[in-house]
Design a protein around this motif. Structure first.
Motif, PDB file in Angstrom:
ATOM      1  N   UNK A 172       0.802  -1.225   0.000  1.00 11.61           N
ATOM      2  CA  UNK A 172       0.000   0.000   0.000  1.00 11.61           C
ATOM      3  C   UNK A 172       0.831   1.270   0.000  1.00 11.61           C
ATOM      4  N   UNK A 173       2.101   1.162   0.403  1.00 13.81           N
ATOM      5  CA  UNK A 173       2.982   2.336   0.421  1.00 13.81           C
ATOM      6  C   UNK A 173       3.596   2.631  -0.944  1.00 13.81           C
ATOM      7  N   UNK A 174       3.278   1.814  -1.952  1.00 13.45           N
ATOM      8  CA  UNK A 174       3.885   1.984  -3.271  1.00 13.45           C
ATOM      9  C   UNK A 174       3.416   3.255  -3.976  1.00 13.45           C
ATOM     10  N   UNK A 175       2.226   3.748  -3.572  1.00 14.34           N
ATOM     11  CA  UNK A 175       1.702   4.984  -4.156  1.00 14.34           C
ATOM     12  C   UNK A 175       1.406   5.967  -3.038  1.00 14.34           C
ATOM     13  N   UNK A 176       1.742   7.220  -3.288  1.00 17.35           N
ATOM     14  CA  UNK A 176       1.444   8.271  -2.322  1.00 17.35           C
ATOM     15  C   UNK A 176       0.207   9.038  -2.773  1.00 17.35           C
ATOM     16  N   UNK A 177      -0.606   9.446  -1.812  1.00 15.52           N
ATOM     17  CA  UNK A 177      -1.774  10.279  -2.124  1.00 15.52           C
ATOM     18  C   UNK A 177      -1.412  11.757  -2.184  1.00 15.52           C
ATOM     19  N   UNK A 178      -0.148  12.088  -1.913  1.00 11.64           N
ATOM     20  CA  UNK A 178       0.295  13.480  -1.913  1.00 11.64           C
ATOM     21  C   UNK A 178       0.397  14.020  -3.334  1.00 11.64           C
ATOM     22  N   UNK A 179       0.470  15.338  -3.431  1.00 10.20           N
ATOM     23  CA  UNK A 179       0.665  15.997  -4.723  1.00 10.20           C
ATOM     24  C   UNK A 179       1.932  16.837  -4.758  1.00 10.20           C
TER      25      UNK A 179
END
Length: 480
Positions: free
Chosen positions: A21-28
């Motif tokens: 789940x840490x493979x993608x960040x929800x940050x911009x």
């Protein structure tokens, strides 16, 4: 350089190089200060901070290439080796041309290879450099480090070489003659003293890397090289099990498998990685996994030479550390990390599909479409490589890590219509436009340009160098 602050704003997606789940960040947004990633999230600009727009961009950790032969950048598509498998190709191309290189042509080859890699988003290069022979007329290591430094890249010199040859030394041209073991080890010590940085965010490292595990040195010297490497605090690398010939040769010479031979001579462990590992027996995978030995997977070269496809999924489950290497351009005419990762993604699936047994119950066929995800490929090509090279502060997009990252702008028709833009650089292949690229917080590319690079001048240098190499190679001796 290190004190410059950047705020990267409005990224479409961020792939971190991490797992699950840490493979993608929800940050911009990403803030870079003092060469490191300071913050990740939705951030506001601070005074004296340069904003870099990441609109319509996806951000990846910069790639880590763990196996290359940069001198081969001037040997792409060489006709005599184009349709040959490994052994015949070695004689036809890299060994036929090795004596044709001088300081100038070697520098041009290195520059081309590093620029090609940088323009794919690669920040760290481990080059397995084996152009060494007695009374060398130039210092290849100095050229390699110099050219990497000019581009701001991290560079790992895997110092190759051979103390044995398959031919009679007195009948070989100078460029094919072996070194004396003591001279080889003395040069390793010289290089470590001059260049090696032992820390986890180093820009320069030295690796003990005899050209071939089975053919380049004696068993006693092979074992001694491992002892010396560990005394010096450097890592170890070589080619292994690229074809079935490795199994045959190890059995004939040592009455054991290639991996057993390496284990017997202390050449396994988490400070060791091998290129290729295409042809492995189950008991060899067990040894490599239990010792946490690493692999530099080179899918395009292995395909081009007809060697096969390494089973990365099985190797990782066994305990190995996986990384991706480009290999030399003489067996890989697109020697960049985007081409390589695209091939790695496809070929892991093809391999699993080829091995699958059709299951006719219920009309189902178990194929290989789930063998490796894009996130797996990114992880292998970034943090996997960084771990193998001992660069623990590199390879992921996390707070506190070195700011080695690349912004890919996806405004080409190749990427139009994608439902998930985050996968574009790997899944769609090609070369994505680089909006910006950072290495240790320094911007090394902007708007797809490398500062002060005259591409037309480089093209002219390449054409002249190829002609010169062709002229010099005429009549040069071949080895089987």
């Amino acid at each position: 350089m290190m004190n410059h602050s950047y705020l990267i704003k409005n990224a479409h997606a961020i792939l971190t190089g991490l797992s699950a789940n840490a493979a993608r960040s929800s940050a911009t947004d990403i803030r870079i200060q003092d060469g490191k990633i300071k913050e990740i999230g939705q951030l506001r600009q601070q005074p004296h901070e340069q904003v870099v727009s990441a609109k319509d961009c996806v951000i990846y950790p910069a790639w880590v290439n763990t196996h290359h032969h940069l001198f081969q950048s001037l040997l792409k598509g060489e006709p005599q080796g184009l349709n040959q498998s490994l052994t015949a190709w070695l004689a036809s191309t890299p060994y036929r041309f090795r004596g044709a290189f001088d300081e100038e042509t070697f520098r041009v080859a290195v520059r081309i290879g590093l620029i090609e890699l940088l323009r794919s988003g690669c920040a760290t290069v481990a080059d397995h450099h084996y152009l060494y022979w007695p009374k060398m007329p130039f210092d290849g290591a100095a050229i390699l480090f110099d050219e990497a430094e000019k581009l701001g890249m991290r560079f790992v010199l895997c110092r190759g070489g051979a103390t044995l040859t398959r031919g009679l030394e007195s009948e070989l041209p100078q460029a094919l003659r072996p070194e004396k073991f003591d001279d080889y080890m003395a040069d390793i010590e010289r290089l470590v003293h001059l260049y090696h940085q032992p820390d986890a965010y180093a820009f320069r490292k030295i690796v003990m890397a005899p050209t071939s595990t089975l053919h380049s040195t004696t068993a006693q010297q092979f074992r001694e090289s491992a002892k010396i490497a560990r005394q010096l605090g450097i890592r170890m690398h070589s080619h292994l099990s690229e074809t079935v010939d490795y199994l045959d040769a190890a059995k004939a010479k040592f009455n054991m498998t290639p991996v057993q031979y390496c284990a017997e001579n202390d050449w396994v462990g988490d400070d060791v990685w091998f290129a290729h590992l295409v042809k492995l027996l189950p008991e060899e995978i067990q040894i490599l996994g239990q010792t946490h030995t690493g692999i530099a997977h080179c899918p395009q070269s292995n395909a081009r030479l007809g060697s096969g496809i390494a089973d990365l999924v099985t190797l990782e489950k066994a305990g190995m550390t996986i990384s991706i290497g480009v290999d030399g351009a003489a067996s890989n005419e697109a020697a960049d990390m985007l081409s390589e990762t695209h091939a790695a993604w496809l070929l892991q699936r093809a391999r699993k599909g080829m091995l699958a047994v059709p299951q006719y119950e219920g009309g189902q066929f178990e194929g290989g479409a789930d063998a490796a995800t894009i996130e797996d490929i990114v992880r292998w090509g970034t943090v996997g490589g960084a771990k193998i090279l001992g660069l623990d502060q590199v390879g992921t997009i996390e707070v506190g890590q070195q700011a080695d990252l690349v912004l890919y702008r996806l405004d080409d028709p190749r990427y139009f219509g994608l439902h998930d833009m985050a996968i574009a650089p790997v899944a769609s292949g090609g070369r994505a436009h680089i909006q910006a690229m950072f290495i240790a917080g320094k911007m090394v590319m902007e708007n797809d340009q490398i500062p002060d690079l005259d591409m037309m001048e480089l093209a002219g240098q390449a054409k002249d160098a190829v002609k010169l190499l062709q002229q010099r190679s005429v009549g040069m001796a071949k080895i089987a």
